[in-house]
Write a protein that holds these residues in place. Structure first.
Motif, PDB file in Angstrom:
ATOM      1  N   VAL A   1       0.838  -1.205   0.000  1.00  0.00           N
ATOM      2  CA  VAL A   1       0.000   0.000   0.000  1.00  0.00           C
ATOM      3  C   VAL A   1       0.871   1.253   0.000  1.00  0.00           C
ATOM      4  O   VAL A   1       2.051   1.202   0.342  1.00  0.00           O
ATOM      5  N   GLU A   2       0.266   2.363  -0.426  1.00  0.00           N
ATOM      6  CA  GLU A   2       0.963   3.649  -0.384  1.00  0.00           C
ATOM      7  C   GLU A   2       0.886   4.154   1.049  1.00  0.00           C
ATOM      8  O   GLU A   2      -0.194   4.401   1.561  1.00  0.00           O
ATOM      9  N   THR A   3       2.016   4.281   1.705  1.00  0.00           N
ATOM     10  CA  THR A   3       1.974   4.808   3.067  1.00  0.00           C
ATOM     11  C   THR A   3       2.411   6.257   3.042  1.00  0.00           C
ATOM     12  O   THR A   3       2.990   6.731   2.064  1.00  0.00           O
ATOM     13  N   ASP A   4       2.111   6.962   4.101  1.00  0.00           N
ATOM     14  CA  ASP A   4       2.604   8.332   4.243  1.00  0.00           C
ATOM     15  C   ASP A   4       2.917   8.542   5.729  1.00  0.00           C
ATOM     16  O   ASP A   4       2.765   7.605   6.531  1.00  0.00           O
TER      17      ASP A   4
ATOM     18  N   VAL B   1      -7.449   2.301   5.783  1.00  0.00           N
ATOM     19  CA  VAL B   1      -7.692   2.063   4.361  1.00  0.00           C
ATOM     20  C   VAL B   1      -6.687   2.928   3.615  1.00  0.00           C
ATOM     21  O   VAL B   1      -6.633   4.147   3.813  1.00  0.00           O
ATOM     22  N   LEU B   2      -5.861   2.271   2.804  1.00  0.00           N
ATOM     23  CA  LEU B   2      -4.793   2.963   2.074  1.00  0.00           C
ATOM     24  C   LEU B   2      -4.846   2.569   0.601  1.00  0.00           C
ATOM     25  O   LEU B   2      -5.415   1.527   0.253  1.00  0.00           O
TER      26      LEU B   2
ATOM     27  N   VAL C   1     -10.207   3.738   9.673  1.00  0.00           N
ATOM     28  CA  VAL C   1      -9.965   5.110   9.237  1.00  0.00           C
ATOM     29  C   VAL C   1      -9.445   5.110   7.804  1.00  0.00           C
ATOM     30  O   VAL C   1      -8.536   4.370   7.454  1.00  0.00           O
ATOM     31  N   ASP C   2     -10.095   5.925   6.982  1.00  0.00           N
ATOM     32  CA  ASP C   2      -9.725   6.027   5.569  1.00  0.00           C
ATOM     33  C   ASP C   2      -8.632   7.074   5.426  1.00  0.00           C
ATOM     34  O   ASP C   2      -8.843   8.256   5.723  1.00  0.00           O
ATOM     35  N   LEU C   3      -7.461   6.629   4.961  1.00  0.00           N
ATOM     36  CA  LEU C   3      -6.331   7.547   4.777  1.00  0.00           C
ATOM     37  C   LEU C   3      -6.018   7.746   3.295  1.00  0.00           C
ATOM     38  O   LEU C   3      -4.931   8.166   2.935  1.00  0.00           O
ATOM     39  N   THR C   4      -6.978   7.444   2.433  1.00  0.00           N
ATOM     40  CA  THR C   4      -6.706   7.596   0.998  1.00  0.00           C
ATOM     41  C   THR C   4      -6.876   9.045   0.557  1.00  0.00           C
ATOM     42  O   THR C   4      -6.435   9.419  -0.517  1.00  0.00           O
ATOM     43  N   GLU C   5      -7.556   9.861   1.362  1.00  0.00           N
ATOM     44  CA  GLU C   5      -7.754  11.268   1.015  1.00  0.00           C
ATOM     45  C   GLU C   5      -6.933  12.122   1.975  1.00  0.00           C
ATOM     46  O   GLU C   5      -6.446  11.626   2.987  1.00  0.00           O
TER      47      GLU C   5
END
Ligand code: AMP
Ligand code: MG
Length: 196
Positions: free
Chosen positions: A74-77, A95-96, A181-185
């Protein structure tokens, strides 16, 4: 035939081999008992949906045992890493965006471009994931819309005959689902309230 096993090192080896062989294994997590399969084995993942009678559009959560694994698929930040360091292992799911376009994972994600992942705080779950060497997708080990199981016996009553193996880690402590928790945005959104 469904058997309940104590989580001895030898039985954890057996369970890990079962996961690698594409079988389903129920195991305790910090929240509820999960019904696990190798995320990369689409026929095993399909069997989860079948055993649970869960609709295919309802995506599953992957369970990992090592934060470093995150960046593999997944794309992490910075936010994800900071939250993971604070709350993992524990009942917080992210969610990533998927990085891994491996089509085998499509079924687990219900075709979405994102993936839900967490690290459970339970020694049996962590050991099983480590020994299996893959992320394990694991929804609650019960039929769709029935109460989530908190003991191996609950799992047995609900899924006997449908899965080969249940690891008995005693009663789980939380009995409530993970917070998602959605972290895609840019702005994180809580998709599901839970223990955290
Ligand atoms: P569970 O029923 O505890 O296995 O949790 C699965 C739930 O996680 C699904 O019903 C969704 O609400 C959520 N979920 C899993 N993957 C995703 C995703 N990629 N995007 C949004 N929500 C997801
Ligand atoms: Mg559930």
């Amino acid at each position: 035939m469904t058997n309940i096993y104590q989580p001895t090192p030898a039985n954890l080896d057996l369970a890990a081999q079962a996961i690698k062989d594409g079988k389903l294994v129920s195991f305790p997590t910090d929240t509820v008992y999960g019904l696990g399969a190798d995320v990369y084995n689409s026929s095993a993942v399909a069997n989860i949906f079948k055993a649970k009678e869960r609709p295919l559009f309802d995506p599953l959560i992957s369970h990992i045992a090592d934060i470093d694994f995150l960046k593999e698929y997944v794309e992490t930040d910075d936010r994800a890493v900071a939250l993971a360091k604070h709350f993992w292992p524990g009942p917080l799911t992210f969610v990533l965006k998927r990085k891994d376009n491996n089509p085998a994972v499509d079924l687990a994600c219900a075709g979405l471009p994102s993936l839900a992942v967490r690290m459970p705080n339970h020694p049996v779950a962590l050991e099983l994931i480590r020994k299996s060497g893959v992320p394990i997708v694991a929804p609650s080990a019960n039929r769709f819309k029935t109460i989530s199981p908190t003991t191996a016996q609950h799992v047995y009553e609900d899924l006997q005959g449908k899965i080969p193996m249940i690891l008995d880690g005693g009663a789980v402590t939380i009995g409530l689902e993970s917070t998602i928790v959605d972290l895609t945005e840019e702005i994180p959104t809580i998709l599901r309230p839970g223990f955290i």
